[in-house]
Write a protein that holds these residues in place. Structure first.
Motif, short mmCIF file in Angstrom:
data_model
loop_
_atom_site.label_atom_id
_atom_site.label_comp_id
_atom_site.label_asym_id
_atom_site.label_seq_id
_atom_site.Cartn_x
_atom_site.Cartn_y
_atom_site.Cartn_z
N ASP A 242 41.95 49.90 31.84
CA ASP A 242 42.62 48.61 31.61
C ASP A 242 43.57 48.65 30.42
O ASP A 242 44.73 48.24 30.52
CB ASP A 242 41.58 47.50 31.38
CG ASP A 242 40.77 47.19 32.62
OD1 ASP A 242 41.08 47.78 33.68
OD2 ASP A 242 39.84 46.38 32.54
N ILE A 243 43.10 49.10 29.28
CA ILE A 243 43.89 49.01 28.05
C ILE A 243 45.06 49.99 28.03
O ILE A 243 45.92 49.90 27.15
CB ILE A 243 43.01 49.23 26.80
CG1 ILE A 243 42.40 50.64 26.82
CG2 ILE A 243 41.95 48.17 26.70
CD1 ILE A 243 41.68 50.99 25.53
N ASN A 244 45.10 50.91 28.97
CA ASN A 244 46.16 51.92 29.00
C ASN A 244 47.26 51.60 30.00
O ASN A 244 48.12 52.44 30.27
CB ASN A 244 45.58 53.29 29.32
CG ASN A 244 44.57 53.76 28.30
OD1 ASN A 244 43.56 54.34 28.63
ND2 ASN A 244 44.83 53.49 27.02
N ARG A 245 47.26 50.39 30.55
CA ARG A 245 48.24 50.03 31.57
C ARG A 245 49.49 49.41 30.96
O ARG A 245 49.39 48.51 30.11
CB ARG A 245 47.60 49.05 32.57
CG ARG A 245 46.53 49.72 33.41
CD ARG A 245 45.70 48.74 34.21
NE ARG A 245 44.66 49.48 34.95
CZ ARG A 245 43.59 48.94 35.48
NH1 ARG A 245 43.38 47.63 35.36
NH2 ARG A 245 42.72 49.68 36.13
N PRO A 246 50.68 49.88 31.37
CA PRO A 246 51.91 49.23 30.91
C PRO A 246 52.00 47.82 31.46
O PRO A 246 51.26 47.44 32.38
CB PRO A 246 53.01 50.14 31.46
CG PRO A 246 52.39 50.81 32.64
CD PRO A 246 50.93 50.97 32.31
N ILE A 247 52.93 47.04 30.90
CA ILE A 247 53.06 45.62 31.23
C ILE A 247 54.40 45.37 31.92
O ILE A 247 55.43 45.89 31.50
CB ILE A 247 52.97 44.76 29.95
CG1 ILE A 247 51.67 45.06 29.19
CG2 ILE A 247 53.07 43.28 30.28
CD1 ILE A 247 50.41 44.75 29.95
N SER B 63 50.34 54.57 29.88
CA SER B 63 51.03 55.56 30.71
C SER B 63 50.54 55.42 32.14
O SER B 63 49.59 54.68 32.43
CB SER B 63 50.77 56.99 30.20
OG SER B 63 49.40 57.32 30.30
N LEU B 64 51.18 56.16 33.04
CA LEU B 64 50.80 56.20 34.45
C LEU B 64 50.66 57.66 34.88
O LEU B 64 51.22 58.56 34.24
CB LEU B 64 51.85 55.51 35.31
CG LEU B 64 52.06 54.01 35.09
CD1 LEU B 64 53.32 53.53 35.79
CD2 LEU B 64 50.86 53.21 35.56
N GLY C 209 48.22 48.52 37.10
CA GLY C 209 47.27 49.60 37.30
C GLY C 209 47.65 50.50 38.45
O GLY C 209 47.16 51.61 38.56
N LEU C 210 48.56 50.00 39.32
CA LEU C 210 48.97 50.78 40.49
C LEU C 210 50.36 50.35 40.91
O LEU C 210 50.66 49.16 40.98
CB LEU C 210 47.99 50.56 41.65
CG LEU C 210 48.39 51.17 43.00
CD1 LEU C 210 48.33 52.69 42.94
CD2 LEU C 210 47.48 50.64 44.12
N MET C 211 51.22 51.33 41.19
CA MET C 211 52.54 51.09 41.76
C MET C 211 52.66 51.93 43.02
O MET C 211 52.57 53.16 42.96
CB MET C 211 53.65 51.47 40.78
CG MET C 211 53.59 50.75 39.46
SD MET C 211 55.02 51.11 38.42
CE MET C 211 56.30 50.21 39.30
N TYR D 287 50.21 46.30 41.48
CA TYR D 287 48.86 45.75 41.39
C TYR D 287 48.36 45.86 39.96
O TYR D 287 48.66 46.82 39.25
CB TYR D 287 47.93 46.48 42.35
CG TYR D 287 48.28 46.24 43.80
CD1 TYR D 287 47.72 45.19 44.50
CD2 TYR D 287 49.23 47.03 44.44
CE1 TYR D 287 48.06 44.94 45.82
CE2 TYR D 287 49.60 46.79 45.76
CZ TYR D 287 49.01 45.74 46.44
OH TYR D 287 49.36 45.50 47.74
N GLN D 288 47.58 44.86 39.55
CA GLN D 288 47.07 44.86 38.19
C GLN D 288 45.93 45.86 38.01
O GLN D 288 45.65 46.29 36.88
CB GLN D 288 46.59 43.46 37.82
CG GLN D 288 47.70 42.41 37.83
CD GLN D 288 47.21 41.06 37.39
OE1 GLN D 288 46.55 40.90 36.36
NE2 GLN D 288 47.51 40.04 38.18
N ASP D 289 45.25 46.21 39.10
CA ASP D 289 44.14 47.14 39.04
C ASP D 289 44.50 48.40 39.83
O ASP D 289 45.40 48.39 40.66
CB ASP D 289 42.87 46.51 39.61
CG ASP D 289 43.04 46.18 41.09
OD1 ASP D 289 44.07 45.59 41.46
OD2 ASP D 289 42.14 46.51 41.88
N ALA D 290 43.78 49.47 39.58
CA ALA D 290 44.08 50.74 40.25
C ALA D 290 43.66 50.75 41.71
O ALA D 290 44.14 51.58 42.49
CB ALA D 290 43.39 51.89 39.51
N ASN D 291 42.78 49.82 42.12
CA ASN D 291 42.31 49.78 43.51
C ASN D 291 43.17 48.95 44.43
O ASN D 291 42.90 48.85 45.62
CB ASN D 291 40.87 49.26 43.56
CG ASN D 291 39.88 50.24 43.00
OD1 ASN D 291 40.09 51.45 43.08
ND2 ASN D 291 38.81 49.74 42.40
#
Length: 602
Positions: free
Chosen positions: A231-236, A438-439, A76-78, A59-63
């Motif tokens: 947002d800016i700390n999420r890997p791609i 990072s995650l 943002g979430l795996m 998911y692109q967002d943590a929620n």
């Protein structure tokens, strides 16, 4: 039970490995395989992010509201692959209101299996139900799903919510749950372990309107889930290996022609410049840096005239003998490999096209170059203004970047449209920028003294130590922790550290970056074991006393130290963690499966 044996491992391969240890082939389902590996053990903590291909995992967002649908999107979430998206039991009683308001407070009206609540301006507490944790620890994630059937509340007159959760649960990021008409599914986290509350409509400010809700569900998402709130700390998510852009559009701005060379579509037409280089070079080379060994590949054929082609690397032009020369006639011929190049080859590809390839070491920031040459294979000559060659399908990648990959990857204008490239048949990975990405997995609870961690990764920078995975905010300072790092003191080495009340560490020989490996750390505090494997081969083992105790209940950090330093720069194809020591045959199977997906080595 946290089942790590299911984390993307081929069931047939795992069954074969188990049979070698005397287990029978009837243990063929994931659950049976897990029980076979862990005879007599329960509650084993694990985490896996090697199933990046599975729908509904990223998911692109943590929620968990915006799925990852393609490459070059943030993560943002795996969701933990070791559980294969299993859900715990339903925690909401009568969430479809088929039994009226049973299980709920009476501040609502049920009709046709739906509950309607009217705004009265009173404080929190309308039509609520207490939710118990069902034994799940603080930090566990839950899918909260509900249907908003109708909403006549007035926007802008106060907080407007269809469903609300009290202080026992919270969104991973943000404050309010969605209230628009439709079906909503969001992830929430348990932050306290008391009887919580689930409320239908909460608004202390609004004084009029109604909201109608149905099919409320709350179920734990089993496993340990890496996430990033910022947002800016999420890997791609990426699959790119070709460091060029516009590989089929040499007219584009990032391709530069020398000495009035004319470019039209795939065609290069030399000018009438005398004693000149008639070449084309790429500026802004994407992932390729001025360090490392790379392979240049292009499809080329003669147009008008009898010109041939040569490659030139990064930086200065060099002497004529430095570069590989290719003859574009007959079966094709490598005229000269060049003093600074190796593994030059040419082969016919039909309709007059030839595939030319050669490898060299990058020495500068500009390039690579594709040179027209005279019929006698000279790069600097008098142009006639009419001779042409055609060029397409240009690929530049690190020579050690994977095995059995397609030799050409089309790349468009990725600076404008980041996902404009071919990703089919290329391994998917998480790209970490080495600066701020990072995650984190909240609250691992191992409660044992054994750990196994295996990662398929490509390190792109190794001048300093960088975290691949670390249990706790600083494994150097905390008992009952471990860390797996890449790079050290200006050289690239892998290091695995484990500690009970005392530390032990294993370190490998030097591997110059950029480089890809399957790295495995295995430790047992009570047995004083700390072992490091690279591509399935044991490289280092320590039997230093690690003191006593178990691995602690810490957060797990992936790609950084506590999200603040030692940021990893490179790719993470997958990582699997289990607080247990599997048998050697199982370890080999896991390493082989990680490598199969990452295509790191043969």
């Amino acid at each position: 039970m946290r089942k790590w044996a299911e984390a993307g491992i081929n069931d047939t391969e795992l069954t074969t490995a188990l049979e070698r240890q005397g287990y029978t082939s009837k243990e063929s389902t994931p659950e049976q395989l897990w029980e076979a590996v862990c005879r007599g053990r329960t509650g084993i903590e694990s985490m896996s992010i090697d199933r990046m291909y599975d729908e509904g995992r990223l998911y692109q967002d943590a929620n968990g509201t915006t799925p990852v649908t393609g490459v070059e999107q943030p993560v943002g979430l795996m969701l933990d692959g070791s559980q294969r998206l299993r859900l715990g039991p339903e925690l909401v009683t009568n969430g479809d209101f088929s039994d009226g308001l049973t299980g709920w407070s009476t501040a609502g009206t049920v009709e046709s299996g739906k509950v309607t609540v009217e705004a009265t301006g009173i404080a929190i507490g309308l039509c609520k139900q207490g939710i118990h944790s069902s034994g799940a620890p603080v930090g566990s994630l839950y899918w909260l799903q509900y249907d908003v059937v109708d909403n006549t509340l007035q926007p802008g007159t106060g907080a407007m919510m269809a469903v609300h959760i009290d202080s026992n649960f919270k969104l991973l990021s943000g404050t309010w749950l969605p209230s628009a008409v439709g079906t909503h599914r969001v992830l929430v986290k348990r932050v306290a372990d008391t009887t919580g509350g689930l409320y239908v409509f909460l608004s202390a400010q609004q004084t009029s309107g109604t909201i109608t809700v149905d099919n409320i569900s709350l179920r734990e998402v089993l496993g340990n889930h890496p996430h990033q709130l910022t947002d800016i700390n999420r890997p791609i998510v990426s699959a790119r290996v070709n460091g060029l852009r516009n590989t089929e559009n040499i007219v584009s701005a990032n391709w530069t022609a020398h000495n009035a060379l004319q470019v039209d579509g795939e065609t290069l037409r030399e000018s009438t410049a005398t004693n000149a280089y008639h070449d084309l070079y790429h500026s802004g080379s994407g992932f390729v840096v001025a360090e490392g060994t790379y392979t240049l590949r292009a499809k080329v054929k003669r147009g008008t005239g009898t010109r041939n082609v040569a490659f030139r690397g990064f930086g200065s032009s060099g002497s004529e003998s430095d570069h590989p020369y290719f003859e574009l006639s007959g079966e094709g011929r490598v005229v000269s490999e060049g003093e600074n190049w190796f593994d030059a080859s040419i082969e016919r590809d039909g309709e007059g096209w030839y595939v030319c390839r050669a490898s060299t070491t990058a020495v500068g920031a500009t390039g690579p170059y594709i040179n027209m040459t005279s019929e006698s294979h000279v790069r600097q000559y008098d142009g006639d203004g009419t001779s042409t060659i055609q060029v397409k399908e240009i690929d530049l990648r690190y020579t050690n970047d994977g095995v059995d990959l397609p030799e050409y990857q089309r790349v468009g204008d990725v600076y404008t449209t980041p996902d404009d490239y071919d990703s089919l048949n290329f391994p998917i990975y998480l790209a970490f920028n080495g600066t701020n990405q990072s995650l984190k997995v909240t609250g691992m609870q191992p409660e044992v003294d054994e750990v196994f961690v295996s990662a398929a990764a490509r390190t792109e920078e190794s001048s300093t130590a960088r975290i691949i995975a670390e249990l706790s905010t600083n494994a150097n300072a905390n008992d009952g922790s471990f860390r797996l790092t890449s790079g050290a003191s200006g050289v690239h080495k892998y290091y695995f550290r484990s500690a009970g009340t005392a530390p032990a560490g294993s370190i490998t020989d030097q591997y110059p970056a950029p480089v890809s490996h399957v790295i495995t750390g295995l430790a047992d505090i009570s047995e004083n074991l700390c072992l490091l494997r690279i591509n399935g081969i044991r490289k280092s083992k320590s039997t230093t006393d690690q003191g006593m105790g178990n691995y602690g209940n810490y957060n797990l950090y992936i790609g950084s130290r506590a999200g603040t330093s030692m940021f990893y720069e490179g790719r993470l194809y997958g990582i699997l963690l289990v607080f247990d020591n599997p048998a050697d045959t199982i370890i080999t199977t896991i390493e082989r499966e990680l490598n199969r997906k990452a295509k790191i080595h043969a």
